[in-house]
Scaffold this active site. Structure first.
Site, PDB file in Angstrom:
ATOM      1  N   PRO A  85      -3.561  34.358 -34.459  1.00  0.00           N
ATOM      2  CA  PRO A  85      -4.347  34.098 -32.350  1.00  0.00           C
ATOM      3  C   PRO A  85      -5.643  32.544 -32.062  1.00  0.00           C
ATOM      4  CG  PRO A  85      -4.918  36.507 -33.759  1.00  0.00           C
ATOM      5  CD  PRO A  85      -4.271  35.100 -35.139  1.00  0.00           C
ATOM      6  N   CYS A  86      -5.546  32.982 -30.993  1.00  0.00           N
ATOM      7  CA  CYS A  86      -5.463  31.127 -30.251  1.00  0.00           C
ATOM      8  C   CYS A  86      -6.883  31.576 -28.788  1.00  0.00           C
ATOM      9  CB  CYS A  86      -5.307  30.629 -29.818  1.00  0.00           C
ATOM     10  SG  CYS A  86      -3.994  30.799 -28.566  1.00  0.00           S
ATOM     11  N   GLN A  87      -6.904  32.663 -29.030  1.00  0.00           N
ATOM     12  CA  GLN A  87      -7.373  32.653 -27.175  1.00  0.00           C
ATOM     13  C   GLN A  87      -9.194  32.641 -27.729  1.00  0.00           C
ATOM     14  OE1 GLN A  87      -5.473  35.289 -28.866  1.00  0.00           O
ATOM     15  NE2 GLN A  87      -3.696  35.534 -27.427  1.00  0.00           N
ATOM     16  N   GLY A  88      -9.480  33.180 -28.794  1.00  0.00           N
ATOM     17  CA  GLY A  88     -10.924  33.614 -29.311  1.00  0.00           C
ATOM     18  C   GLY A  88     -11.313  31.849 -29.287  1.00  0.00           C
ATOM     19  N   PHE A  89     -10.598  31.194 -29.313  1.00  0.00           N
ATOM     20  CA  PHE A  89     -11.106  29.735 -29.191  1.00  0.00           C
ATOM     21  C   PHE A  89     -10.808  28.300 -27.826  1.00  0.00           C
ATOM     22  CE2 PHE A  89     -10.227  29.894 -33.412  1.00  0.00           C
ATOM     23  CZ  PHE A  89     -10.700  29.742 -34.173  1.00  0.00           C
TER      24      PHE A  89
END
Length: 358
Positions: A85-89
């Site tokens: 999951p990329c949303q945190g970056f």
């Protein structure tokens, strides 16, 4: 149903609906197993692929569990791929730099250490190369101490036939063979000469039914209901434009107070342009209130199938779940056409490695 092709074996973790798996299969690789923890994405994957997928939290996955699923014993996996999951970056995400989703990259690194594939591939947003991703990128780089050479590159999907401007980071690690590596990212001459436009991607699709019912022949092609005031608002927006074209008396109060350039507001109530690639298809493309996701001419949000086409999914790839769940699956996917290009790069490296051994 996607068929298997050759003997280079791939495991896809954080697979989502299967955009990466699909493109790698098109490149001739044999995806033998996948893992994801979203039940709707898993159902979509099962609908479109023959090989097994585990619906599991990545923290519960081990080499033994994966290999038992595909009846492996001591055979070596050629490639491990995945897009944690990329949303945190994301640079657009507000709030603290700490996000528990980021820690899933550590689970990816753990599986690389357990499985020891010849190559591994990670996909993520460019923000992983910035401050928010620094600690986790360093964890990946530590794999160089275990015999892997790490290569990183930002690729734009529109350079490879996808009708969408979408930049993503790809990190590839290769287990050195006699001190040498063989993987190379696509070269400049592998880019398309002319980028595909929204018109080329969507023009031949029939308009979704005015009744808001499912289209009888095109899966996931349904006109979603929108309020009369939003239909009126979007009617003022020209191709390629955004909320700045909406008369002030129709604008939302939060938009009146915010600059057009302000993050989070800039592309809301936006309309696609026929003769350009689309902007990035996100996990919330199911409403033009969240971005430039209105049809170029009709006063509506693009359908899920139109979004899938802009991600380069074929029409026979059917998605399972609610509107919100399917939009998430499509928006989070690696565009299959881009995945195919990367799959060809992985295949070339594996063939060269075999020649070196033999």
């Amino acid at each position: 149903m996607v068929k298997k092709k050759n003997t280079f074996k791939v495991i896809d973790i954080f697979s989502g609906a299967g955009g990466l798996s699909l493109g790698l299969t098109w490149a001739g690789l044999d995806v033998i197993c996948a893992v994801d923890n979203n039940e709707f994405a898993v159902k979509t994957y099962q609908k479109n692929f023959e090989h097994p997928i585990l619906c599991e939290d990545m923290k519960n996955i081990s080499k033994g569990k994966l290999f038992s699923k595909v009846n492996f014993k001591d055979e070596e996996v050629d490639v491990l791929v995945g897009g944690p999951p990329c949303q945190g970056f994301s640079i657009r995400r507000r709030g603290s730099d700490t996000d528990p989703r980021n820690e899933l990259i550590l689970e990816y690194v753990r599986l690389v250490q357990e499985i020891r594939p010849k190559l591994f591939l990670v996909e993520n947003v460019p923000g992983i190369l910035g401050k928010r991703g620094e600690n986790f990128l360093n964890e990946i780089l530590k794999l160089e101490h275990e015999g892997y050479l790490i290569k990183t590159k930002i690729l734009d999907a529109s350079d490879y036939g996808v009708p969408q401007n979408r930049k993503r980071v790809f990190i590839v690690g290769e287990k050195l063979l006699e001190g040498k590596s063989f993987f190379e990212f696509p070269k400049e001459d592998e880019k398309v000469g002319k980028k595909m436009t929204v018109r080329e991607a969507l023009e031949d699709l029939p308009s979704p039914l005015e009744s808001h019912k499912d289209h009888p022949t095109v899966p996931n092609h349904k006109r979603e209901k929108i309020s009369e005031i939003n239909q009126l608002r979007i009617s003022y927006v020209p191709q390629g434009g955004g909320r700045e074209y909406i008369p002030e008396h129709l604008q939302l109060e939060c938009h009146k107070k915010a600059s057009v350039e302000k993050a989070g507001h800039r592309y809301s109530y936006g309309r696609l342009a026929w003769d350009e690639p689309a902007g990035t298809i996100t996990a919330r493309f199911d409403s033009f209130t969240r971005g430039k996701f209105a049809h170029p001419e009709e006063n509506r949000t693009i359908t899920l199938r139109e979004g899938a086409r802009l991600q380069s999914f074929p029409d026979d790839f059917e998605f399972i779940g609610s509107k919100v769940e399917v939009a998430k699956q499509i928006g989070n996917a690696v565009p299959p056409l881009l995945a195919k290009v990367l799959g060809e790069c992985l295949t070339r490296a594996l063939i060269k490695r075999n020649r070196k051994i033999n």
